[in-house]
Design a protein around this motif. Structure first.
Motif, mmCIF file in Angstrom:
data_model
loop_
_atom_site.group_PDB
_atom_site.id
_atom_site.type_symbol
_atom_site.label_atom_id
_atom_site.label_comp_id
_atom_site.label_asym_id
_atom_site.label_seq_id
_atom_site.Cartn_x
_atom_site.Cartn_y
_atom_site.Cartn_z
ATOM 1 N N UNK A 105 -56.086 67.685 -68.270
ATOM 2 C CA UNK A 105 -57.430 67.425 -67.742
ATOM 3 C C UNK A 105 -57.334 66.951 -66.288
ATOM 4 N N UNK A 106 -56.976 67.855 -65.377
ATOM 5 C CA UNK A 106 -56.761 67.459 -63.986
ATOM 6 C C UNK A 106 -58.007 66.892 -63.307
ATOM 7 N N UNK A 107 -59.190 67.209 -63.843
ATOM 8 C CA UNK A 107 -60.425 66.693 -63.244
ATOM 9 C C UNK A 107 -60.608 65.192 -63.464
ATOM 10 N N UNK A 108 -59.747 64.578 -64.287
ATOM 11 C CA UNK A 108 -59.910 63.156 -64.558
ATOM 12 C C UNK A 108 -58.759 62.286 -64.093
ATOM 13 N N UNK A 109 -57.708 62.894 -63.514
ATOM 14 C CA UNK A 109 -56.492 62.148 -63.207
ATOM 15 C C UNK A 109 -56.054 62.397 -61.766
ATOM 16 N N UNK A 110 -55.793 61.308 -61.050
ATOM 17 C CA UNK A 110 -55.219 61.409 -59.706
ATOM 18 C C UNK A 110 -54.320 60.207 -59.493
ATOM 19 N N UNK A 111 -53.608 60.219 -58.369
ATOM 20 C CA UNK A 111 -52.774 59.074 -58.036
ATOM 21 C C UNK A 111 -53.505 58.175 -57.046
ATOM 22 N N UNK A 112 -53.106 56.926 -57.017
ATOM 23 C CA UNK A 112 -53.655 55.997 -56.034
ATOM 24 C C UNK A 112 -53.292 56.449 -54.620
ATOM 25 N N UNK A 113 -52.113 57.051 -54.479
ATOM 26 C CA UNK A 113 -51.730 57.591 -53.173
ATOM 27 C C UNK A 113 -52.708 58.675 -52.729
ATOM 28 N N UNK A 114 -53.091 59.573 -53.640
ATOM 29 C CA UNK A 114 -54.051 60.632 -53.289
ATOM 30 C C UNK A 114 -55.394 60.047 -52.886
#
Length: 220
Positions: free
Chosen positions: A182-191
């Motif tokens: 589910x890439x629409x719900x997960x990112x990194x703090x760096x991003x």
């Protein structure tokens, strides 16, 4: 483009992560953090103001000019809080700071950390989502050069930072699975930090950035 940025909330996980990216990034020339307690970081780019009352910035107003970005990462959890108090600490406080900065720095880009599922209609059943939506809408009406609302979902913490929420070490294993499924719900703090920086230098085609927008802008 050289960025001189004010950051609030740098003693929290998100604010610290955003500050960390700003200190590393070559486009960021100066970072001013406004905190209620010391951030505990020393860096040539970094200046800090300790100020406890964000509803009254008049004692430090003269120190807030000459900046072309603000990354507003200050926030509270709505858990166990009545709507009136949550609105005071979310909507009222944010607008008090933002209105002053818009007056002092008309060339400023203002980035606000909101959250996934924020309610832009201000009419939904979720209290926190309504209040966040009202805050976003009010910020976008202010006379900044640009305003961007960042709506992160599940964030992978940046290793080595001191304010990572304790429970993240128990759920970090979920990140690669969630990002794949589910890439629409997960990112990194760096991003997230990189996307905020690039919103100032590159801009973005819409004012509300969901997770997929945050990831896309971070890669540019």
């Amino acid at each position: 483009m050289k960025i001189n940025v004010i950051i609030t909330g740098a003693t929290g996980m998100v604010g610290e992560g955003v500050m960390h990216e700003c200190l590393l990034h070559p486009d960021v020339e100066q970072v001013l953090v406004i905190n209620r307690k010391p951030v505990g970081v020393s860096h040539p780019k970094l200046r800090e103001i300790i100020h406890t009352n964000f509803f009254d910035l008049s004692p430090i107003e003269k120190q807030l000019t000459g900046y072309n970005a603000c990354f507003f990462c200050l926030g509270v959890s709505s858990v166990g809080m009545k709507e009136a108090e949550y609105r005071r600490l979310t909507y009222d406080l944010t607008l008090r700071v933002a209105e002053l900065l818009a007056k002092l720095n008309p060339d400023m880009t203002f980035g606000y950390i909101s959250g996934a599922a924020t309610d832009s209609t201000e009419q939904g059943r979720s209290m926190w989502a309504r209040v966040k939506g009202a805050t976003e809408n009010a910020l976008m009406r202010l006379p900044f050069k640009k305003t961007y609302m960042f709506r992160p979902g599940f964030l992978r913490a940046t290793k080595g930072l001191r304010n990572t929420l304790s429970y993240y070490k128990y759920v970090a294993w979920l990140y690669p699975i969630g990002r794949a499924l589910y890439p629409a719900g997960f990112s990194t703090l760096q991003e997230l930090g990189l996307a905020m920086i690039k919103s100032v230098s590159l801009g973005y085609e819409k004012p509300i950035l969901e997770v997929k927008d945050i990831v896309a802008l971070a890669k540019r």
